[in-house]
Design a protein around this motif. Sequence first.
Motif, short mmCIF file in Angstrom:
data_model
loop_
_atom_site.label_atom_id
_atom_site.label_comp_id
_atom_site.label_asym_id
_atom_site.label_seq_id
_atom_site.Cartn_x
_atom_site.Cartn_y
_atom_site.Cartn_z
N PRO A 127 6.72 -0.76 4.58
CA PRO A 127 5.38 -0.06 4.45
C PRO A 127 4.56 -0.58 3.33
O PRO A 127 5.21 -0.70 2.11
CB PRO A 127 5.75 1.66 4.44
CG PRO A 127 7.33 1.56 4.90
CD PRO A 127 7.87 0.20 4.57
N TYR A 128 3.39 -0.71 3.52
CA TYR A 128 2.43 -1.02 2.45
C TYR A 128 1.50 -0.04 1.96
O TYR A 128 0.38 0.19 2.88
CB TYR A 128 1.78 -2.45 2.70
CG TYR A 128 1.44 -3.26 1.35
CD1 TYR A 128 2.11 -4.15 0.90
CD2 TYR A 128 0.10 -3.02 1.09
CE1 TYR A 128 1.76 -4.99 -0.27
CE2 TYR A 128 -0.28 -4.01 0.12
CZ TYR A 128 0.59 -4.65 -0.69
OH TYR A 128 -0.19 -5.31 -1.61
N ASN A 129 1.49 0.75 0.81
CA ASN A 129 0.70 1.87 0.68
C ASN A 129 -0.75 1.36 0.34
O ASN A 129 -1.06 0.31 -0.06
CB ASN A 129 1.13 2.47 -0.73
CG ASN A 129 2.52 3.37 -0.48
OD1 ASN A 129 2.62 3.43 0.64
ND2 ASN A 129 3.22 3.27 -1.55
N SER A 130 -1.66 2.28 0.85
CA SER A 130 -3.09 2.00 0.69
C SER A 130 -3.55 3.13 0.00
O SER A 130 -2.96 4.51 0.35
CB SER A 130 -3.75 1.79 1.94
OG SER A 130 -4.00 2.71 2.72
N PRO A 131 -4.88 3.32 -0.18
CA PRO A 131 -5.44 4.67 -0.68
C PRO A 131 -5.48 5.81 0.39
O PRO A 131 -5.55 6.87 0.05
CB PRO A 131 -6.77 4.35 -1.21
CG PRO A 131 -6.78 2.84 -1.59
CD PRO A 131 -5.67 2.41 -0.44
N THR A 132 -5.42 5.49 1.60
CA THR A 132 -5.70 6.21 2.51
C THR A 132 -4.32 6.61 3.41
O THR A 132 -4.33 7.49 4.15
CB THR A 132 -6.62 6.02 3.51
OG1 THR A 132 -6.37 4.68 4.16
CG2 THR A 132 -8.09 6.00 2.87
N THR A 133 -3.34 5.80 3.29
CA THR A 133 -1.98 5.91 4.34
C THR A 133 -0.70 5.36 3.46
O THR A 133 -0.74 4.57 2.57
CB THR A 133 -2.36 5.05 5.43
OG1 THR A 133 -1.01 5.33 6.40
CG2 THR A 133 -2.61 3.58 5.14
N ASP A 134 0.29 5.59 4.02
CA ASP A 134 1.39 5.18 3.52
C ASP A 134 1.84 3.83 3.88
O ASP A 134 2.91 3.01 3.33
CB ASP A 134 2.55 6.00 3.85
CG ASP A 134 2.68 7.45 3.24
OD1 ASP A 134 1.88 7.44 1.97
OD2 ASP A 134 3.29 8.27 3.76
N ASP A 135 1.18 3.23 5.09
CA ASP A 135 1.42 1.95 5.39
C ASP A 135 0.09 1.55 6.00
O ASP A 135 -0.29 1.88 6.91
CB ASP A 135 2.39 2.00 6.37
CG ASP A 135 2.82 0.76 6.82
OD1 ASP A 135 2.09 -0.30 6.38
OD2 ASP A 135 3.84 0.49 7.86
N CYS A 136 -0.55 0.60 5.33
CA CYS A 136 -1.88 0.06 6.15
C CYS A 136 -1.59 -0.82 7.07
O CYS A 136 -2.65 -1.00 7.95
CB CYS A 136 -2.42 -0.83 4.83
SG CYS A 136 -1.78 -2.25 4.67
N TYR A 137 -0.37 -1.11 7.61
CA TYR A 137 -0.25 -1.95 8.83
C TYR A 137 0.37 -0.83 10.13
O TYR A 137 0.43 -1.38 11.16
CB TYR A 137 0.95 -3.01 8.76
CG TYR A 137 0.60 -4.21 7.67
CD1 TYR A 137 -0.20 -5.07 7.80
CD2 TYR A 137 0.95 -3.79 6.39
CE1 TYR A 137 -1.01 -6.05 6.77
CE2 TYR A 137 0.58 -4.87 5.16
CZ TYR A 137 -0.29 -5.83 5.80
OH TYR A 137 -0.83 -6.59 4.91
N ALA A 138 0.23 0.33 9.63
CA ALA A 138 0.54 1.33 10.62
C ALA A 138 -0.09 1.09 11.96
O ALA A 138 0.26 1.15 13.17
CB ALA A 138 0.72 2.88 10.03
N ILE A 139 -1.38 0.92 11.93
CA ILE A 139 -2.24 1.04 12.93
C ILE A 139 -1.98 -0.12 13.95
O ILE A 139 -2.08 0.08 15.36
CB ILE A 139 -4.04 0.94 12.53
CG1 ILE A 139 -4.79 1.26 13.73
CG2 ILE A 139 -4.34 -0.24 11.95
CD1 ILE A 139 -5.99 1.40 13.52
#
Length: 184
Positions: A127-139
């Motif tokens: 998982p790679y955290n972003s300001p809006t989600t725990d994983d910016c690759y989740a989508i």
Amino acid sequence: MNINDISSSLTGEWKSRTLTELYKADTKEVVRVYADGVYDLFHPGHVEQFRQVKAAFPNVYLIIGVCSDADTLKYKGCLPVMNEGECLKMVDQCRYVDEAYFSPPFFPTMEFINYLKADLVAHDSLPYNSPTTDDCYAIFKASDRFLETQRTPTISTTSLLSRIINDLDRYKARQLLRENSSPL
């Protein structure tokens, strides 16, 4: 480029394909894959990621997004050792890379990936955290448009920096010796 420009450029007959569709089709058609990063201290781990992507299908067009120094500072809290121009030049010279894209969104969006007409996004599965989600690759994972690559366990930018920091006195001495022995 803003999102409106990206959305309006999505014309034509292009339609993204999922990882499952691509594996089932056993296609010889071009599979467009996007991967992104800072690519600081460009090293064999970066090259291995690119090689893995190219080996995933018979005909891969690999697009690499090289993050800007400003975004790297903003989201990682420090500037890379190599500046954005140097990183872009290194990535662009790699034989596996078909296209190098400068200053993509630091956290990739579906709109941006569709703008590039990329079928898949490639990255390791952590998982790679972003300001809006725990994983910016989740989508991309949720929409089956994610191609997992494996990290190279023996090398990373972090490990290279650790080597330098842990042996800093030796590197300083070596540098001073070189500077003092250089002809004028």
